[in-house]
Design a protein around this motif. Structure first.
Motif, PDB file in Angstrom:
ATOM      1  N   PHE A  46       0.839  -1.212   0.000  1.00 10.65           N
ATOM      2  CA  PHE A  46       0.000   0.000   0.000  1.00 10.65           C
ATOM      3  C   PHE A  46       0.869   1.256   0.000  1.00 10.65           C
ATOM      4  O   PHE A  46       0.614   2.199  -0.763  1.00 10.65           O
ATOM      5  N   LEU A  47       1.892   1.267   0.851  1.00 12.79           N
ATOM      6  CA  LEU A  47       2.758   2.441   0.946  1.00 12.79           C
ATOM      7  C   LEU A  47       3.537   2.659  -0.343  1.00 12.79           C
ATOM      8  O   LEU A  47       3.655   3.790  -0.831  1.00 12.79           O
TER       9      LEU A  47
ATOM     10  N   ASP B 206       2.713   1.616  -3.321  1.00 10.77           N
ATOM     11  CA  ASP B 206       1.760   1.960  -4.382  1.00 10.77           C
ATOM     12  C   ASP B 206       1.343   3.421  -4.302  1.00 10.77           C
ATOM     13  O   ASP B 206       1.055   4.037  -5.337  1.00 10.77           O
ATOM     14  N   GLN B 207       1.315   3.973  -3.084  1.00 16.97           N
ATOM     15  CA  GLN B 207       0.987   5.381  -2.938  1.00 16.97           C
ATOM     16  C   GLN B 207       2.088   6.270  -3.494  1.00 16.97           C
ATOM     17  O   GLN B 207       1.833   7.350  -4.027  1.00 16.97           O
TER      18      GLN B 207
END
Length: 294
Positions: free
Chosen positions: A67-68, A70-71
């Protein structure tokens, strides 16, 4: 994104496969054994607690990292997915072992064939059963090291791939040994639950890309005789799709036609490849549909 991640990981693994006894796998095998050694009190409840405390933080960590990344960048998130899949999928292991086994048998070297099979499945075998056991092992390895990982990756992302592989490690490390039977009861049950749908999807895929009628017949009439049931579903469908018989020698017989021999091992590789193409096409369709929907 799922399709591109899977395709890249498969290509990377074909070009640079991990060795069978690499540090990554050895570390987790030792870690699973150490957990059982430290916490096994012979009670089911402790097995549940240790399984949850071991698996969930790891899965959450893998998902949070994705998630991190991908951000920050879609490319970084994709690269993380490829890296996770590279370390959790083992298509090349299946191909190399099947090919090496077939070459030894066709070359009239049963001694070498027994060594290959023993290294692959961790147990020796009679010369007459080498081809059958090789086909069984190959189908199960392809299922659990490729298709099961693919299913849970598509469903839950990189965390799903790690969840499946780690659940498989714990089920094998704890659930299949006499000294951890009770402690590993939940590990077996959790993995059986996770395997239920992927096993049947793979059995259906084998039927589609092989002899459909025989695969479905063997699945419906023979799979229930094999334990665990999901293994029986996959093996019966594969045997029927190939038109060969496996099992026997105090084990339930699966399949139709002649008893499997060395000439049938390349057929297993072909069957797995065709099923893999079907799965990749389905993932591609799902990916395109999600892009269109967005």
């Amino acid at each position: 994104m799922s399709f591109l991640s899977l395709l890249a990981a498969l290509l990377l693994e074909q070009a640079r496969p991990l060795p069978r006894r690499n540090r990554f796998f050895l570390f987790f095998a030792h870690y699973c054994a150490e957990l059982a050694h430290r916490f096994n009190t012979g009670r089911y409840r402790e097995g549940v607690i240790v399984w949850i405390a071991t698996v969930l933080p790891l899965v959450v960590m893998i998902a949070v990292i994705y998630f991190l990344l991908d951000q920050v960048s879609l490319l970084l998130g994709w690269a993380w997915n490829v890296a996770v899949l590279y370390f959790t999928m083992s298509l090349r292991q299946f191909m190399d072992s099947c090919g090496e086994l077939a070459q030894a048998l066709r070359g009239g070297d049963p001694g070498r064939a027994r060594q290959v099979l023993a290294r692959w499945r961790g147990a020796d075998a009679d010369s007459d059963a080498i081809a059958r056991l090789g086909i069984e092992r190959g189908v199960l390895v392809a299922w659990r090291h490729v298709f099961g990982v693919m299913f849970w990756f598509v469903l839950l992302g990189a965390g799903g791939a790690v969840l499946y592989r780690f659940a498989a490690w714990l089920a094998e490390s704890w659930g299949e040994r006499a000294e951890t039977q009770v402690f590993g009861g939940f590990a077996r049950q959790a993995f059986a639950f996770m395997d239920w749908l992927p096993a049947r999807l793979l059995a259906l895929s084998f039927a589609v890309v092989g002899n459909f009628e025989d695969a479905v017949y063997c699945w419906r009439s023979q799979a229930a005789n094999w334990a665990p049931l999901s293994d029986g579903v996959v093996l019966a469908s594969a045997a029927g799709a190939l038109g060969v018989r496996i099992g026997g020698d105090s084990r339930p017989e699966l399949g139709t036609g002649d008893v499997a021999d060395a000439d049938d091992l390349p057929g297993v590789i072909g069957l797995v490849w065709r099923a893999l193409v079907v799965w990749l096409l389905l993932v591609l369709l799902l990916t395109v549909a999600s892009w269109v929907g967005a």
